[in-house]
Enzyme design. Sequence first.
Site, PDB file in Angstrom:
ATOM      1  N   CYS A 180       4.156   1.828  -7.188  1.00 12.75           N
ATOM      2  CA  CYS A 180       3.482   2.759  -6.305  1.00 12.75           C
ATOM      3  C   CYS A 180       2.514   3.685  -7.013  1.00 12.75           C
ATOM      4  O   CYS A 180       2.325   3.622  -8.220  1.00 12.75           O
ATOM      5  CB  CYS A 180       4.496   3.593  -5.521  1.00 12.75           C
ATOM      6  N   GLY A 218      -0.107   0.140  -4.029  1.00 13.26           N
ATOM      7  CA  GLY A 218       0.957  -0.110  -3.068  1.00 13.26           C
ATOM      8  C   GLY A 218       0.424  -0.170  -1.658  1.00 13.26           C
ATOM      9  O   GLY A 218      -0.276   0.749  -1.233  1.00 13.26           O
ATOM     10  N   ASN A 278       6.875   6.956  -9.069  1.00  9.42           N
ATOM     11  CA  ASN A 278       6.298   5.675  -9.473  1.00  9.42           C
ATOM     12  C   ASN A 278       7.079   5.179 -10.677  1.00  9.42           C
ATOM     13  O   ASN A 278       7.120   5.833 -11.709  1.00  9.42           O
ATOM     14  CB  ASN A 278       4.818   5.859  -9.831  1.00  9.42           C
ATOM     15  N   GLY A 279       7.714   4.009 -10.562  1.00 11.12           N
ATOM     16  CA  GLY A 279       8.452   3.461 -11.690  1.00 11.12           C
ATOM     17  C   GLY A 279       9.755   2.822 -11.259  1.00 11.12           C
ATOM     18  O   GLY A 279       9.968   2.513 -10.084  1.00 11.12           O
ATOM     19  N   TYR A 284      -4.069  -5.347 -15.193  1.00 10.44           N
ATOM     20  CA  TYR A 284      -4.103  -5.678 -13.769  1.00 10.44           C
ATOM     21  C   TYR A 284      -3.927  -4.505 -12.818  1.00 10.44           C
ATOM     22  O   TYR A 284      -4.670  -4.372 -11.846  1.00 10.44           O
ATOM     23  CB  TYR A 284      -3.028  -6.735 -13.480  1.00 10.44           C
TER      24      TYR A 284
END
Length: 480
Positions: A19, A47, A125-126, A268
């Site tokens: 995210c 996301g 995030n993670g 990416y």
Amino acid sequence: MNENLHIQREMDDKPGEECGVFGIYDFDGNDIAQTIYYGLFALQHRGQESCGIAVSDTEGPKGKVDSCKGMGLVNEVFDAEKLENLHGNIGVGHVRYSTAGASTRENAQPLVLNYIKGTLALAHNGNLINAQELWEELAYGGAIFQTTIDSEVIAYHIARERVRSKTAEEAVARAMQKIKGAYSLVIMSPRKLMGARDPQGFRPLCIGKRGNAYVLASETCALDTIGAEFVRDVLPGEIVTITQEGIKSDTRLCQKQQTAHCVFEYIYFARPDSVIDGVSVYHSRLMAGRYLAMDSPVDADIVVGVPESGNAAALGYSLQSGIPYGTAFVKNGYVGRTFIKPKQSSRESSVRVKLNVLREAVEGKRVIMIDDSIVRGTTSDRIVHMLREAGAKEVHMRVSSPPFLWPCYFGTDVPAREQLIAYNRTVEEIRQVIGADSLGYLDCSRLRQMAGDLPICTGCFTGNYPLDPPMEDIRGEFEQ
């Protein structure tokens, strides 16, 4: 959600990242929901499953939080009316891609907790590697969970530590000593905005400033979008606290462990116009292409990239090799990672819905096709086949990352080893599977050079993890 709605991993053969987070505190008291909306819009690539915004008024009733979240893209969940109903000058936002916990509205963030000390809104995030252990500790203590995500485990531990801490930031510091894994956090308390980053620095987090407002965001592209000036990156292990007095930094957890930035941010995940930890994402991809040209040369007529993240690497390959760079694919910009997947009985292909080949660009030519990764190998063969159908004489595939050989435990959606095309296969065997005339991967020795000499995590390529992985795969849900 409609059962026909297919959660489409990019091209069905890409790693997924969990995210993006965003937070802002406007000291002038202006409503900031619309600014968070545009910040999340800039982070949409991180996301597409769900999103949310939570805001509060630092001069209003303490503990009153307005929030809205739902399934879908930012511009699908929010409209002008919903944004106008979110009043406050401090807030956090989130876009989600699930790697831990189901894709449901209950798991959408930010999480908003009401507890004895007031309120707490958190965006994460993670991925934690000790989430199951921490979940059980809380559950056996009587905690009732509303979600199946590790972010709620973090929020509960911060809330529990806050009861016996003098400040919210001290509670965050104490919780960080318990949680292990990858996390960038943006946290809102009634009068403070906080940002925290894991000691390894797996996930990015930066600070920006716009007028009399401070911003926290996953990527600098979000700062650019709202017209904020980049201040600096949050250090691995650092906690920043933003109040009316400005920014306060707690670095007690910094430098205690070797940092290990996720290299896939550069390959990416991140937008090419972002700069992460002082390194340009675009330049990293350009260099990956140059290294591919040095290490895996081949005679050809044109170099093309698979959109979007393959394009910069293809340009780098072209610049290094002298082979002309061209455009071979037209991408449908209206198809995100979530769309109704064609039924097997239908003649439409998921790949063809997203990509089409420009016949005049490749017909009769020897083509070098650059992509950023091959995970399961479920679409590379189709893209190679599409180029041949369009008249390409030869198709040589080059990949701007090494072969995936191991799963990831830190928030990258790399599946179990048995699902990886490179597992128990040589490069030549993979080439035969995808039907290319030749195949070359970026060498692992090039990764750190590509990432500006930052210390990086290469666990999914080498099996050498910066933190010990869990005894069992914990990336699923926490339901018992």
